[in-house]
Design an enzyme around this catalytic site. Structure first.
Site, PDB file in Angstrom:
ATOM      1  N   GLY A  12     -11.468  11.319  -7.102  1.00 29.37           N
ATOM      2  CA  GLY A  12     -10.786  10.332  -6.258  1.00 29.37           C
ATOM      3  C   GLY A  12      -9.386  10.049  -6.773  1.00 29.37           C
ATOM      4  O   GLY A  12      -8.885   8.928  -6.679  1.00 29.37           O
ATOM      5  N   ARG A  15      -5.177   8.816  -4.800  1.00 31.21           N
ATOM      6  CA  ARG A  15      -4.446   7.552  -4.571  1.00 31.21           C
ATOM      7  C   ARG A  15      -5.067   6.424  -5.391  1.00 31.21           C
ATOM      8  O   ARG A  15      -6.059   6.635  -6.095  1.00 31.21           O
ATOM      9  CB  ARG A  15      -4.382   7.206  -3.084  1.00 31.21           C
ATOM     10  N   ASP A  62     -15.945  16.714  -2.155  1.00 34.03           N
ATOM     11  CA  ASP A  62     -16.728  15.499  -1.959  1.00 34.03           C
ATOM     12  C   ASP A  62     -17.693  15.407  -3.137  1.00 34.03           C
ATOM     13  O   ASP A  62     -18.556  16.282  -3.311  1.00 34.03           O
ATOM     14  CB  ASP A  62     -17.490  15.623  -0.622  1.00 34.03           C
ATOM     15  N   VAL A  63     -17.546  14.353  -3.950  1.00 32.66           N
ATOM     16  CA  VAL A  63     -18.348  14.274  -5.182  1.00 32.66           C
ATOM     17  C   VAL A  63     -19.846  14.141  -4.925  1.00 32.66           C
ATOM     18  O   VAL A  63     -20.648  14.327  -5.834  1.00 32.66           O
ATOM     19  CB  VAL A  63     -17.877  13.117  -6.106  1.00 32.66           C
ATOM     20  N   SER A 141     -17.150  -1.841 -11.869  1.00 29.57           N
ATOM     21  CA  SER A 141     -16.537  -3.010 -11.219  1.00 29.57           C
ATOM     22  C   SER A 141     -17.212  -4.254 -11.778  1.00 29.57           C
ATOM     23  O   SER A 141     -18.398  -4.219 -12.130  1.00 29.57           O
ATOM     24  CB  SER A 141     -16.759  -2.955  -9.706  1.00 29.57           C
ATOM     25  N   TYR A 154     -22.591  -2.066  -2.865  1.00 34.11           N
ATOM     26  CA  TYR A 154     -21.533  -1.788  -3.853  1.00 34.11           C
ATOM     27  C   TYR A 154     -21.955  -2.291  -5.243  1.00 34.11           C
ATOM     28  O   TYR A 154     -21.805  -1.583  -6.242  1.00 34.11           O
ATOM     29  CB  TYR A 154     -20.243  -2.460  -3.390  1.00 34.11           C
ATOM     30  N   ALA A 156     -24.990  -2.800  -6.383  1.00 35.74           N
ATOM     31  CA  ALA A 156     -26.079  -1.970  -6.918  1.00 35.74           C
ATOM     32  C   ALA A 156     -25.523  -0.650  -7.461  1.00 35.74           C
ATOM     33  O   ALA A 156     -25.928  -0.176  -8.523  1.00 35.74           O
ATOM     34  CB  ALA A 156     -27.111  -1.703  -5.820  1.00 35.74           C
ATOM     35  N   ILE A 187      -7.968  -5.443  -7.968  1.00 35.27           N
ATOM     36  CA  ILE A 187      -6.780  -4.639  -8.267  1.00 35.27           C
ATOM     37  C   ILE A 187      -6.066  -4.324  -6.950  1.00 35.27           C
ATOM     38  O   ILE A 187      -6.724  -4.014  -5.946  1.00 35.27           O
ATOM     39  CB  ILE A 187      -7.184  -3.317  -8.969  1.00 35.27           C
TER      40      ILE A 187
END
Ligand code: NDP
Length: 246
Positions: A12, A15, A62-63, A141, A154, A156, A187
């Site tokens: 990713g 950007r 795509d990971v 995060s 998100y 989890a 951020i």
């Protein structure tokens, strides 16, 4: 130059925080491989990194797709012969209250944020284990630590990334591979640009330093975690959140 002759992969990386890490690491001497799903932003990022005088490899990957990840990592090894550093940064949000959250939104977030981290780490770890050296930094995060209403998927996924980091740190320590996580707060990137003025103001009130962080604030901590200055640190989560979560 802290990272002279190093090779770094950033997922990713086209950007936001990923690109900030790529540019900072390039300034510090590392060659860079970035993968992302958007060919246009990848091309822009490639030019910016090349302008720092480093070799760059980009891949539209795509990971979540293990086979694509394997092919990309092989290309990195073919070009640079080694991988010193992996930054698992690719991440998405699909916010919604639990009772209205679709299976698709749950699966998409878990798949990119957690499975993607697993895929890339699994493939890169094989090469690092052979060289008996490596640094892995996972971008988690603070939501993975404290949770957040409307972001159960998100939270989890990022809580999973933190638990994954701690486990893999134990597993790979004997091979001289350090694995740590960075947990950013809010951020200033495209991800947070979507927030309404009202939400931003409410967030600001919860941040003792009273401002959003910059992608560079995260990149500086990632740099520390891949440098020799952090040789004795593994399995840790470093919060970059302006004091929001203590
Ligand atoms: P951005 O949305 O700005 O950038 C994320 C990048 O990841 C984009 O280039 C995106 O591509 C790419 N990406 C998305 N899905 C995939 C995939 N399946 N495979 C490969 N690449 C993919 O996000 P940020 O820079 O803000 O966030 C980076 C990381 O930091 C994420 O893991 C995020 O969860 C985490 N984070 C961010 C915070 C913030 O406040 N911004 C706070 C806490 C954590 P595309 O351009 O196509 O979308």
């Amino acid at each position: 130059m802290i990272l002279k002759n190093k090779v770094t992969i950033i997922t990713g990386g086209a950007r936001g925080i990923g690109k900030a890490i790529a540019l900072k690491f390039a300034e510090e001497g590392s060659d860079i491989a970035i993968c992302d799903v958007n060919a246009d932003t990848l091309n822009v990022a490639r030019e910016e990194i090349e302008a720092k005088g480093r070799s760059v490899l980009t891949g539209k990957v795509d990971v979540t797709k293990l086979e694509d990840v394997q092919k990309f990592i092989q290309k990195v090894l073919d070009k640079f012969s080694k991988i010193d550093i992996l930054i698992n940064n690719a991440g998405i949000t699909r916010d919604g209250l639990l009772v209205r959250m679709s299976d698709a939104d749950w699966d998409a977030v878990l798949s990119v944020n957690l499975k993607g981290t697993f895929n890339c780490t699994k493939v890169v770890a094989k090469s690092m284990m052979k060289s008996r050296a490596g640094r892995i930094v996972n971008i988690a995060s603070i939501i993975g630590i404290v949770g957040n209403g409307g972001q159960a998927n998100y939270a989890a996924s990022k809580g999973g990334v933190i638990a994954f980091t701690k486990s893999i740190a134990k597993e790979l320590a004997s091979r001289n591979i350090n694995v740590n996580a960075v947990a950013p707060g809010f951020i200033e990137t495209d991800m947070t640009a979507k927030l309404s003025e009202d939400v931003r103001n409410r967030i600001m009130k919860q941040v003792p330093l009273a401002k959003l962080g910059s992608p560079d604030d995260v990149a500086n901590v990632a740099l520390f975690l891949v440098s020799d200055a952090s040789n004795y640190i593994t399995g840790q989560v470093v919060q970059v959140d302006g004091g929001m979560v203590t």
